[in-house]
Design a protein around this motif. Structure first.
Motif: not given
Length: 531
Positions: A309-338
């Motif tokens: 269950e711990l490794v499964k939870m770590a995998t779920e965290n990896a997925r959610e953190l990837m999605y969050a990182r992608r959103d942050r990167e999109k926001d960061f790219e938009a800021m750089l363009e501004r």
């Protein structure tokens, strides 16, 4: 075996195809064991920085608490470095604020000293923290070394996750104090028990065993790889960390090998590392980690239900953190363009070098350079400059520092240079830059004219400042970079002043030559320390 697999037949890995296409020869070093080979490989990776190796970058700074049991009166301190010095280290903590909050709470329950060793040596009276019950005043003679040691051991037990046993011990001491009619002491212990019980109520138990574990999860999507590490200490989940990078065809086993080599360099090593897949040979990794931890360390795939269950939870965290990182990167790219648009830059400023000058009435003048890459500090490019000329103001000092920087770094220019100052610093930087035929964009950031006024941003070719909305992401981003350059310059300036002050006192003492003076400076750093 890994190298041999590259030549065993056709491969679908783009990374392997690229390596084989560019390789001209193979060199090797014979070692005495697999462990030695692993350590040597890690040294070569750090030295040569091969482009096709996985470089794990943690998404958070690693901070922990340290206590030195060998000191007569130990104290808890924050640290980012773990050394084999006999001290005990506890963590990890997700942020500096998290560790400060923990330290503040611990000091309210376990009244250990707060002052430095130098302050402790010169202290004879209780400090203000003793008056509010947050220091036991060991140097003022208000507590014996044995009683102080008892508080230290209790704090360590709590940090080790042994709160339940600590509560039983404290209840026993409370009853003993009450039986001896020491009611004030009994009440003090009662309050500590209540505070500890309140804290552990909110901590979720995720493992029935009290073994320290790290669980690793991997997630792949959008041509990227995300690795998450969950830290379980004393049966409680205390932290989650993640590292993301572009997927160049590495297998899960190669990702895990890179994690085991890099992640635990300078970090606390748990009793067990739970992995979704195992590398071909875990023995050398276990040997290296056990040596670093000073205890046996096990690397394994999960078998027990709670470990699965711990490794499964770590995998779920990896997925959610990837999605969050992608959103942050999109926001960061938009800021750089501004920023590109508002500051009239030729390209988004992914790499920014920032400069600041620090001085005191024209003495000990120093400059600093910090670099931010993709929004994060890149400390391998931090530099300090001691101003050599008799420059009469910050504008001239900035010009000297930039001239030295441009001469040395002209082949590695950033996307933008940020100067702490106003129009004067900008014009000086422009003159130096143009004299060397460089074209790197320059931006100056100046404090607001009055209290509460926003910072002003100046660019070449425009008399009036560029307005960035106060509180916007781009405004805060440039402030953050400026503040880091200022912090770095101030720290160097203070260091030089301390050294000069000590050196001037030592110069007046007969029998102390340059060699002895240098040794004293390195050992004690301050006059009070020598005294």
């Amino acid at each position: 075996s890994r190298l041999g697999s590259y030549f065993s037949g056709p491969t679908e890995s783009p990374k392997v195809r690229m390596i084989l296409a560019k390789a001209s020869r193979i060199e090797f070093v014979v070692t005495g064991s697999e462990k030695e080979a692993l350590l040597l490989e890690n040294q070569f990776i750090k030295r040569h920085k091969p482009p096709y190796n996985i470089k794990l970058r943690d998404d958070k700074d690693y901070i922990c608490l340290k206590i030195d049991p060998s000191h007569p009166y130990p104290r808890l301190v924050m640290t980012r470095r773990i050394k084999a010095d006999g001290s005990r280290y506890f963590g990890p903590y997700s942020s500096a604020q998290a560790v400060r909050d923990t330290l503040k709470w611990l000091q309210s329950i376990f009244p250990l000293r707060r002052c430095s060793d130098r302050e402790l040596a010169n202290r004879t009276k209780p400090c203000v923290f003793h008056q509010i019950g947050r220091c036991s005043a060991p140097r003022a003679g208000l507590i014996s070394e044995e009683e102080y040691r008892e508080i230290v051991e209790q704090a360590i037990k709590f940090l080790e996750g042994k709160a339940t046993g600590l509560i039983r011990e404290l209840k026993s001491k409370m009853q003993l104090a009450a039986d001896n009619l020491e009611f004030e002491r009994a009440a003090w212990i009662r309050d500590r028990i209540a505070a500890i019980e309140k804290t552990i109520e909110g901590q979720k138990i995720v493992a029935a065993s009290f073994e320290d574990k790290d669980a690793v999860g991997i997630w792949r999507e959008w041509g990227r790889v995300e690795v998450a590490v969950l830290s379980v200490r004393g049966g409680k989940l205390i932290d989650a960390r993640s590292m993301g990078f572009v997927d160049r065809g590495w297998t899960d086993e190669e990702v895990i090998e890179a994690l085991l080599q890099q992640y635990y360099s300078g970090r606390l090593v748990p009793d067990t590392v739970l992995l979704p897949v195992l590398p071909p040979n875990t023995a050398p990794f276990e040997e290296v980690l056990s040596e670093r931890a000073g205890k046996p360390v096990r690397i394994a795939k999960p078998r027990a239900k709670e470990d699965v269950e711990l490794v499964k939870m770590a995998t779920e965290n990896a997925r959610e953190l990837m999605y969050a990182r992608r959103d942050r990167e999109k926001d960061f790219e938009a800021m750089l363009e501004r920023l590109k648009s508002r500051l009239r830059l030729p390209a988004p400023p992914r790499v920014i070098d920032a400069f600041d000058i620090s001085t005191l009435f024209g003495t000990f003048s120093v400059g600093s350079r910090v670099r931010f890459t993709d929004g994060e500090p890149d400390r391998s490019f931090y530099r300090r400059y001691k101003v050599k000329s008799e420059a009469y103001d910050d504008t001239a000092r900035m010009a000297e520092v930039l001239a030295r920087y441009f001469e040395r770094e002209r082949d590695d220019m950033p996307d933008m240079i940020l100067l702490d100052g106003g129009k004067g610093q900008l014009r000086a930087a422009e003159r130096v830059r143009d004299s060397l035929g460089l074209r790197v964009p320059l931006v100056a950031i100046a404090k607001g004219r009055g209290e509460g006024e926003p910072d002003r941003f100046y660019i070449v070719g425009r008399a009036n400042p560029v307005k960035l909305a106060a509180g916007s992401s781009e405004y805060r981003f440039l402030q953050r970079i400026r503040d880091e350059a200022h912090r770095f310059a101030i720290s160097y300036h203070r260091k030089l002043r301390r050294k000069a002050g000590l050196a001037s006192v030592l110069d007046e003492i007969d029998g102390i030559g340059p060699k002895r003076k240098r040794a004293l400076l390195q050992k004690f750093r301050t006059v009070e320390g020598i005294g």
